[in-house]
Design a protein around this motif. Structure first.
Motif, short mmCIF file in Angstrom:
data_model
loop_
_atom_site.label_atom_id
_atom_site.label_comp_id
_atom_site.label_asym_id
_atom_site.label_seq_id
_atom_site.Cartn_x
_atom_site.Cartn_y
_atom_site.Cartn_z
N GLY A 17 0.82 -1.20 0.00
CA GLY A 17 0.00 0.00 0.00
C GLY A 17 0.85 1.26 0.00
N PHE A 18 0.26 2.36 -0.46
CA PHE A 18 0.97 3.64 -0.57
C PHE A 18 1.64 4.04 0.74
CE2 PHE A 18 0.78 8.30 0.04
CZ PHE A 18 1.66 8.68 -0.97
N PHE A 19 2.89 4.49 0.61
CA PHE A 19 3.67 4.90 1.77
C PHE A 19 4.17 6.31 1.53
CE2 PHE A 19 7.61 5.05 4.25
CZ PHE A 19 7.17 4.58 5.47
N TRP B 62 -5.24 9.90 -1.97
CA TRP B 62 -6.24 10.52 -2.83
C TRP B 62 -5.64 10.55 -4.22
CZ3 TRP B 62 -6.60 15.20 1.01
CH2 TRP B 62 -7.26 14.76 2.18
N ARG B 63 -6.46 10.29 -5.18
CA ARG B 63 -5.96 10.24 -6.56
C ARG B 63 -6.41 11.45 -7.37
NH1 ARG B 63 -3.74 5.24 -7.49
NH2 ARG B 63 -4.00 3.94 -5.65
N GLN B 64 -5.43 12.09 -8.01
CA GLN B 64 -5.74 13.23 -8.87
C GLN B 64 -5.39 12.87 -10.31
OE1 GLN B 64 -3.60 16.49 -7.05
NE2 GLN B 64 -5.31 16.88 -5.67
N THR B 65 -5.53 13.84 -11.18
CA THR B 65 -5.25 13.57 -12.59
C THR B 65 -3.76 13.30 -12.81
OG1 THR B 65 -5.03 15.93 -12.94
CG2 THR B 65 -7.16 14.94 -13.52
N PRO C 231 -3.27 11.48 2.49
CA PRO C 231 -4.39 12.03 3.26
C PRO C 231 -3.95 12.55 4.63
CG PRO C 231 -4.58 9.64 3.06
CD PRO C 231 -3.39 10.04 2.26
N ALA C 232 -2.80 12.10 5.12
CA ALA C 232 -2.35 12.53 6.44
C ALA C 232 -1.68 13.91 6.41
CB ALA C 232 -1.39 11.50 7.03
N CYS C 233 -0.77 14.14 5.43
CA CYS C 233 -0.03 15.40 5.44
C CYS C 233 -0.22 16.22 4.17
CB CYS C 233 1.47 15.14 5.68
SG CYS C 233 2.33 14.49 4.24
N ARG C 234 -1.04 15.72 3.25
CA ARG C 234 -1.35 16.43 1.99
C ARG C 234 -0.14 16.52 1.03
NH1 ARG C 234 -6.60 18.92 3.25
NH2 ARG C 234 -7.22 17.42 4.84
N HIS C 235 0.90 15.78 1.32
CA HIS C 235 2.04 15.78 0.40
C HIS C 235 1.63 15.17 -0.94
CE1 HIS C 235 6.10 15.39 -1.16
NE2 HIS C 235 5.91 14.10 -1.36
N GLN C 236 2.03 15.86 -2.01
CA GLN C 236 1.65 15.40 -3.34
C GLN C 236 2.85 14.72 -4.01
OE1 GLN C 236 0.97 17.90 -6.99
NE2 GLN C 236 -1.10 17.87 -6.16
#
Ligand code: ZN
Length: 319
Positions: free
Chosen positions: A37-39, A50-53, A60-65
């Motif tokens: 899973g995503f780390f 969260w998935r964007q384009t 979701p915890a720290c909003r890091h993209q």
């Protein structure tokens, strides 16, 4: 789309069906990079992102993209992942791999792009070559490239010196290999290579060249074959190295039409080694899978690394 961890295509047809677009490639890389899973690389949280384009993932915890390709050999690429995958497939399934020229002609990317992708995959290949050779290991040098024939051993010649190590199997046959482009055939160059690639206490077989003297002091058992004649019938005394050297030269002259410059020679040696060491693998798809697995855990290779030659001893960033 959920992909089985050990999932890999078994035929080119299945490969094309599985990796029909960049989204399919991204999903595959994500599975390889984060099998559990995503780390998040910033806050170290494991979560469902969260998935964007365009494949962007947000923690979701720290909003890091971030994205699955960030901090890997695919970092910031403008080439479609389907092209990267296509190249990786041919690189791992074709008997002799493929040249940048062939990629340019068949996949419709520029020579420069093709070359840069090949270079990055070659760096990823090396990560899986860490375990040292052991048992009985034959070591000898050969000269590669250059226009002149003959010349002194590693000196006063336009050719590059390549030292080759190969495991000898009982009662016959060969195991794995390692190769290094060295500045000269001095004891320092040769013994530093042997120390890096051969397990201590192994039996190292060489000819009588003085560069190999003192191997017992480095922790090896040394089998030395001294030839009575000044001619070097390497195929008799060093059958393993001789075989690999002739395959290597044929590959460079054939697949790459001899266009291998000294600053990039080590890259070619690493690609040859990767393929040679997997020559008995029953599944080519598995070799493809391994290369992709390495590719998402290998740090980005810089433009300078690609252009001026990768610093293999220090993992890139030649200063
Ligand atoms: Zn985070």
């Amino acid at each position: 789309m959920l992909i089985d961890k050990e999932s890999f295509p078994s035929t080119h047809r299945k490969f094309v069906l599985q990796f029909h677009d960049d989204a399919a490639c991204l999903a595959y890389l994500e599975q390889l990079r984060w099998p559990d899973g995503f780390f998040c690389p910033v806050c170290q949280t494991q979560s469902v992102p969260w998935r964007q384009t365009r494949g962007r993932l947000v923690c979701p915890a720290c909003r890091h993209q971030t994205s699955v390709t960030v901090d890997t050999i695919f970092d910031k690429t403008r080439t479609p992942l389907t092209t990267w995958f296509d190249i990786a497939w041919h690189l791992t399934t074709a008997k002799n791999g493929l040249s940048a020229k062939t990629i340019e002609q068949t996949l419709g990317v520029s020579y420069r792009t093709a070359w840069a992708i090949l270079q990055r995959f070659r760096v990823a290949m090396v990560r899986s070559e860490r375990e040292k050779l052991s048992g009985m290991v034959e070591v000898d040098e050969t000269l590669v490239g250059g226009a002149k024939q003959g010349g002194k051993r590693g000196r006063g010649t336009s050719k590059s010196v390549v030292v080759i190590a190969i495991e000898l199997k009982e009662p016959k046959g060969f195991g794995r290999i390692r190769m290094r482009h060295i500045p000269d055939a001095s004891g320092e160059s040769l013994k530093s290579f042997i120390g890096d690639v051969v397990t201590a206490k192994s039996v190292v077989c060489t000819d009588g060249w003085t560069g190999y003297s003192g191997l017992p002091d480095c922790g090896y058992e040394h089998h030395k074959t001294v030839l009575s004649s000044s001619e070097d019938p390497a195929h008799v005394s060093m059958p393993g190295v001789h075989r690999v050297a002739s395959l290597l030269k044929r590959w460079i002259m054939g697949t790459h039409q001899g266009c291998v410059v000294p600053e990039h020679l080590q890259s070619y040696l690493e690609e040859f080694t990767f393929r040679f060491n997997r020559r008995k693998s029953k599944s080519r798809g598995l070799v493809f899978y391994r290369l992709m697995e390495q590719s998402v855990t290998t740090k980005p290779v810089t433009f300078n690394d690609v252009t001026f030659g990768y610093d293999w001893q220090n993992h890139g960033r030649r200063s």
